[in-house]
Design a protein around this motif. Structure first.
Motif, PDB file in Angstrom:
ATOM      1  N   LEU A  33       0.826  -1.203   0.000  1.00 41.33           N
ATOM      2  CA  LEU A  33       0.000   0.000   0.000  1.00 41.33           C
ATOM      3  C   LEU A  33       0.856   1.246   0.000  1.00 41.33           C
ATOM      4  CD1 LEU A  33      -2.798  -1.030   2.534  1.00 41.33           C
ATOM      5  CD2 LEU A  33      -3.019  -0.780   0.052  1.00 41.33           C
ATOM      6  N   PHE A  34       1.958   1.229   0.749  1.00 42.07           N
ATOM      7  CA  PHE A  34       2.856   2.381   0.810  1.00 42.07           C
ATOM      8  C   PHE A  34       3.506   2.620  -0.548  1.00 42.07           C
ATOM      9  CE2 PHE A  34       7.074   4.252   1.657  1.00 42.07           C
ATOM     10  CZ  PHE A  34       6.663   5.426   2.250  1.00 42.07           C
ATOM     11  N   SER A  35       3.896   1.524  -1.219  1.00 39.74           N
ATOM     12  CA  SER A  35       4.523   1.654  -2.528  1.00 39.74           C
ATOM     13  C   SER A  35       3.547   2.232  -3.539  1.00 39.74           C
ATOM     14  CB  SER A  35       5.021   0.286  -3.017  1.00 39.74           C
ATOM     15  OG  SER A  35       6.019  -0.208  -2.149  1.00 39.74           O
ATOM     16  N   LEU A  36       2.276   1.786  -3.459  1.00 42.44           N
ATOM     17  CA  LEU A  36       1.273   2.299  -4.375  1.00 42.44           C
ATOM     18  C   LEU A  36       1.051   3.790  -4.184  1.00 42.44           C
ATOM     19  CD1 LEU A  36      -1.409  -0.535  -4.300  1.00 42.44           C
ATOM     20  CD2 LEU A  36       0.022   0.120  -6.241  1.00 42.44           C
ATOM     21  N   SER A  37       1.133   4.248  -2.933  1.00 38.86           N
ATOM     22  CA  SER A  37       0.901   5.669  -2.657  1.00 38.86           C
ATOM     23  C   SER A  37       1.989   6.546  -3.232  1.00 38.86           C
ATOM     24  CB  SER A  37       0.798   5.905  -1.137  1.00 38.86           C
ATOM     25  OG  SER A  37       2.045   5.675  -0.525  1.00 38.86           O
ATOM     26  N   LEU A  38       3.170   5.939  -3.493  1.00 36.86           N
ATOM     27  CA  LEU A  38       4.288   6.709  -4.021  1.00 36.86           C
ATOM     28  C   LEU A  38       4.373   6.630  -5.547  1.00 36.86           C
ATOM     29  CD1 LEU A  38       7.108   5.861  -1.449  1.00 36.86           C
ATOM     30  CD2 LEU A  38       5.692   7.906  -1.551  1.00 36.86           C
ATOM     31  N   CYS A  39       3.532   5.804  -6.165  1.00 35.83           N
ATOM     32  CA  CYS A  39       3.572   5.644  -7.613  1.00 35.83           C
ATOM     33  C   CYS A  39       3.182   6.947  -8.310  1.00 35.83           C
ATOM     34  CB  CYS A  39       2.625   4.528  -8.054  1.00 35.83           C
ATOM     35  SG  CYS A  39       3.241   2.877  -7.643  1.00 35.83           S
ATOM     36  N   TYR A  40       3.878   7.243  -9.386  1.00 41.59           N
ATOM     37  CA  TYR A  40       3.528   8.414 -10.157  1.00 41.59           C
ATOM     38  C   TYR A  40       2.411   8.062 -11.131  1.00 41.59           C
ATOM     39  CZ  TYR A  40       7.778  10.545  -8.343  1.00 41.59           C
ATOM     40  OH  TYR A  40       8.749  11.060  -7.532  1.00 41.59           O
ATOM     41  N   ALA A  41       1.610   9.053 -11.474  1.00 39.82           N
ATOM     42  CA  ALA A  41       0.468   8.820 -12.356  1.00 39.82           C
ATOM     43  C   ALA A  41       0.447   9.865 -13.457  1.00 39.82           C
ATOM     44  CB  ALA A  41      -0.826   8.868 -11.554  1.00 39.82           C
ATOM     45  N   ASP A  42       0.253   9.413 -14.688  1.00 42.21           N
ATOM     46  CA  ASP A  42       0.099  10.326 -15.809  1.00 42.21           C
ATOM     47  C   ASP A  42      -1.337  10.835 -15.867  1.00 42.21           C
ATOM     48  OD1 ASP A  42       2.704   9.750 -16.423  1.00 42.21           O
ATOM     49  OD2 ASP A  42       2.200   8.242 -17.932  1.00 42.21           O
ATOM     50  N   ILE A  43      -1.517  11.991 -16.476  1.00 44.47           N
ATOM     51  CA  ILE A  43      -2.850  12.589 -16.596  1.00 44.47           C
ATOM     52  C   ILE A  43      -3.173  12.805 -18.069  1.00 44.47           C
ATOM     53  CG2 ILE A  43      -4.276  14.605 -16.104  1.00 44.47           C
ATOM     54  CD1 ILE A  43      -2.750  14.996 -13.534  1.00 44.47           C
ATOM     55  N   SER A  44      -4.248  12.191 -18.525  1.00 42.86           N
ATOM     56  CA  SER A  44      -4.710  12.420 -19.889  1.00 42.86           C
ATOM     57  C   SER A  44      -5.416  13.771 -19.953  1.00 42.86           C
ATOM     58  CB  SER A  44      -5.662  11.304 -20.327  1.00 42.86           C
ATOM     59  OG  SER A  44      -4.994  10.056 -20.342  1.00 42.86           O
ATOM     60  N   LEU A  45      -5.146  14.518 -21.000  1.00 42.72           N
ATOM     61  CA  LEU A  45      -5.766  15.832 -21.168  1.00 42.72           C
ATOM     62  C   LEU A  45      -6.949  15.746 -22.135  1.00 42.72           C
ATOM     63  CD1 LEU A  45      -2.514  17.950 -21.498  1.00 42.72           C
ATOM     64  CD2 LEU A  45      -4.123  18.037 -19.588  1.00 42.72           C
ATOM     65  N   PRO A  46      -7.983  16.547 -21.897  1.00 40.68           N
ATOM     66  CA  PRO A  46      -9.111  16.588 -22.835  1.00 40.68           C
ATOM     67  C   PRO A  46      -8.665  17.100 -24.195  1.00 40.68           C
ATOM     68  CG  PRO A  46      -9.631  17.720 -20.761  1.00 40.68           C
ATOM     69  CD  PRO A  46      -8.161  17.466 -20.763  1.00 40.68           C
ATOM     70  N   THR A  47      -9.481  16.862 -25.196  1.00 42.75           N
ATOM     71  CA  THR A  47      -9.201  17.382 -26.537  1.00 42.75           C
ATOM     72  C   THR A  47      -9.194  18.909 -26.496  1.00 42.75           C
ATOM     73  OG1 THR A  47     -10.284  15.482 -27.548  1.00 42.75           O
ATOM     74  CG2 THR A  47      -9.973  17.439 -28.933  1.00 42.75           C
ATOM     75  N   PRO A  48      -8.144  19.550 -27.018  1.00 43.84           N
ATOM     76  CA  PRO A  48      -8.088  21.021 -26.973  1.00 43.84           C
ATOM     77  C   PRO A  48      -9.162  21.666 -27.828  1.00 43.84           C
ATOM     78  CG  PRO A  48      -6.312  20.159 -28.325  1.00 43.84           C
ATOM     79  CD  PRO A  48      -6.951  18.972 -27.667  1.00 43.84           C
ATOM     80  N   GLN A  49      -9.564  22.849 -27.443  1.00 43.84           N
ATOM     81  CA  GLN A  49     -10.542  23.608 -28.215  1.00 43.84           C
ATOM     82  C   GLN A  49      -9.865  24.187 -29.450  1.00 43.84           C
ATOM     83  OE1 GLN A  49     -12.697  26.624 -25.994  1.00 43.84           O
ATOM     84  NE2 GLN A  49     -12.910  27.892 -27.836  1.00 43.84           N
ATOM     85  N   THR A  50     -10.385  23.880 -30.613  1.00 44.38           N
ATOM     86  CA  THR A  50      -9.773  24.357 -31.853  1.00 44.38           C
ATOM     87  C   THR A  50     -10.759  25.128 -32.726  1.00 44.38           C
ATOM     88  OG1 THR A  50     -10.281  22.253 -32.960  1.00 44.38           O
ATOM     89  CG2 THR A  50      -8.118  22.450 -31.903  1.00 44.38           C
ATOM     90  N   LYS A  51     -11.974  25.328 -32.251  1.00 43.16           N
ATOM     91  CA  LYS A  51     -12.979  26.061 -33.027  1.00 43.16           C
ATOM     92  C   LYS A  51     -13.633  27.123 -32.162  1.00 43.16           C
ATOM     93  CE  LYS A  51     -14.106  22.146 -36.039  1.00 43.16           C
ATOM     94  NZ  LYS A  51     -15.178  21.243 -36.538  1.00 43.16           N
ATOM     95  N   ASP A  52     -14.336  28.013 -32.815  1.00 41.08           N
ATOM     96  CA  ASP A  52     -15.057  29.085 -32.145  1.00 41.08           C
ATOM     97  C   ASP A  52     -14.073  29.972 -31.377  1.00 41.08           C
ATOM     98  OD1 ASP A  52     -17.465  28.000 -33.103  1.00 41.08           O
ATOM     99  OD2 ASP A  52     -17.541  26.600 -31.412  1.00 41.08           O
ATOM    100  N   GLY A  53     -14.505  30.515 -30.254  1.00 49.21           N
ATOM    101  CA  GLY A  53     -13.631  31.373 -29.472  1.00 49.21           C
ATOM    102  C   GLY A  53     -13.487  32.766 -30.061  1.00 49.21           C
ATOM    103  N   MET A  54     -12.636  33.543 -29.459  1.00 50.54           N
ATOM    104  CA  MET A  54     -12.406  34.927 -29.840  1.00 50.54           C
ATOM    105  C   MET A  54     -11.597  35.013 -31.129  1.00 50.54           C
ATOM    106  SD  MET A  54     -10.645  37.726 -27.293  1.00 50.54           S
ATOM    107  CE  MET A  54     -11.792  37.347 -25.958  1.00 50.54           C
ATOM    108  N   SER A  55     -11.835  36.053 -31.917  1.00 52.82           N
ATOM    109  CA  SER A  55     -11.063  36.228 -33.145  1.00 52.82           C
ATOM    110  C   SER A  55      -9.614  36.578 -32.806  1.00 52.82           C
ATOM    111  CB  SER A  55     -11.673  37.337 -34.000  1.00 52.82           C
ATOM    112  OG  SER A  55     -11.448  38.604 -33.407  1.00 52.82           O
ATOM    113  N   LEU A  56      -8.718  36.326 -33.745  1.00 54.43           N
ATOM    114  CA  LEU A  56      -7.301  36.619 -33.526  1.00 54.43           C
ATOM    115  C   LEU A  56      -7.083  38.099 -33.243  1.00 54.43           C
ATOM    116  CD1 LEU A  56      -4.317  35.941 -33.505  1.00 54.43           C
ATOM    117  CD2 LEU A  56      -4.307  36.157 -36.011  1.00 54.43           C
ATOM    118  N   LEU A  57      -7.734  38.982 -34.025  1.00 58.95           N
ATOM    119  CA  LEU A  57      -7.537  40.416 -33.836  1.00 58.95           C
ATOM    120  C   LEU A  57      -8.046  40.869 -32.466  1.00 58.95           C
ATOM    121  CD1 LEU A  57      -8.423  41.780 -37.381  1.00 58.95           C
ATOM    122  CD2 LEU A  57      -6.170  41.377 -36.374  1.00 58.95           C
ATOM    123  N   GLU A  58      -9.154  40.272 -32.015  1.00 57.70           N
ATOM    124  CA  GLU A  58      -9.658  40.623 -30.691  1.00 57.70           C
ATOM    125  C   GLU A  58      -8.727  40.102 -29.602  1.00 57.70           C
ATOM    126  OE1 GLU A  58     -13.845  40.472 -28.121  1.00 57.70           O
ATOM    127  OE2 GLU A  58     -13.691  39.455 -30.064  1.00 57.70           O
TER     128      GLU A  58
END
Length: 212
Positions: free
Chosen positions: A16-41
């Motif tokens: 249990l102690f060894s498991l508590s020290l294990c490192y864990a990777d984090i998956s990231l959500p798909t980045p937002q690539t549409k909509d949003g503010m215009s480049l000039l703004e």
């Protein structure tokens, strides 16, 4: 308690102690690539948030994902970079993410965070007190295994140019997502190198604070 039982209990607690020290990777959500503010703004609203007014709010995983995707410069699939890359070499500046849950290395190819440490180092990496207020600190570190075919001074110039472009991408996307950002050059390189377990002679170039 018998000897066998005692051994079983010891093995169980050790596991249990060894498991508590294990490192864990984090998956990231798909980045937002549409909509949003215009480049000039975004250009109009792009700004460095004053240190004394830096917010202490949290940033969503979705926003962090989009920021890191923008920072890497691989924003057009495999057709090219939006940050300068010598001879098309993959990013020769690595981005570490320091937050409340620890320190992670952003793996741009798989778009995920690889855990380096469970320690919160945000209050210790900058020379200004307000660095601890940021939800995340992005730490730019040169990849010394890249650009070895170039003279050291020239390779160093390339890395600094890349950091400038990466930080500009972050500023623009932060403005679009209505996040606060601030680039910091007054940092503690030796302390950061130790906490990030960097190779010898590897030192960070700067950090970008993110908040909301």
């Amino acid at each position: 308690m018998s000897y066998v039982m005692r051994k079983l209990v010891i093995v169980l607690f050790s596991s249990l102690f060894s498991l508590s020290l294990c490192y864990a990777d984090i998956s990231l959500p798909t980045p937002q690539t549409k909509d949003g503010m215009s480049l000039l703004e975004s250009l109009k609203k792009r700004a460095s948030t004053p240190g004394g007014d830096f917010p202490v709010g949290n940033i969503s995983d979705e926003d962090l994902s989009t920021i890191l995707w923008a920072a890497s410069g691989l924003n057009r699939g495999k057709t090219g970079w939006t940050v300068p890359m010598v001879h098309g070499v993959p990013p020769y500046v690595r981005i570490y993410v320091a937050g409340e849950k620890g320190v992670f290395l952003y793996e741009w190819e798989g778009h995920y965070l690889r855990e380096i440490s469970k320690k919160d180092i945000r209050a210790d990496i900058g020379k200004q007190n307000f660095t601890k207020r940021a939800a995340y600190s992005l730490i730019f570190v040169p990849d010394l295994n890249a650009l070895t075919q170039h003279p050291p001074e020239q390779a160093n110039e390339f890395r600094h140019i890349a950091v400038g472009a990466m930080s500009q991408n972050i500023y623009l996307v932060a403005a679009s997502l209505k996040l606060d950002a601030r680039y910091i050059h007054s940092i503690k390189p030796e302390m950061i190198a130790e906490e990030l377990k960097l190779p010898e002679n590897s030192k960070p170039i700067g950090i970008m604070l993110l908040g909301k």
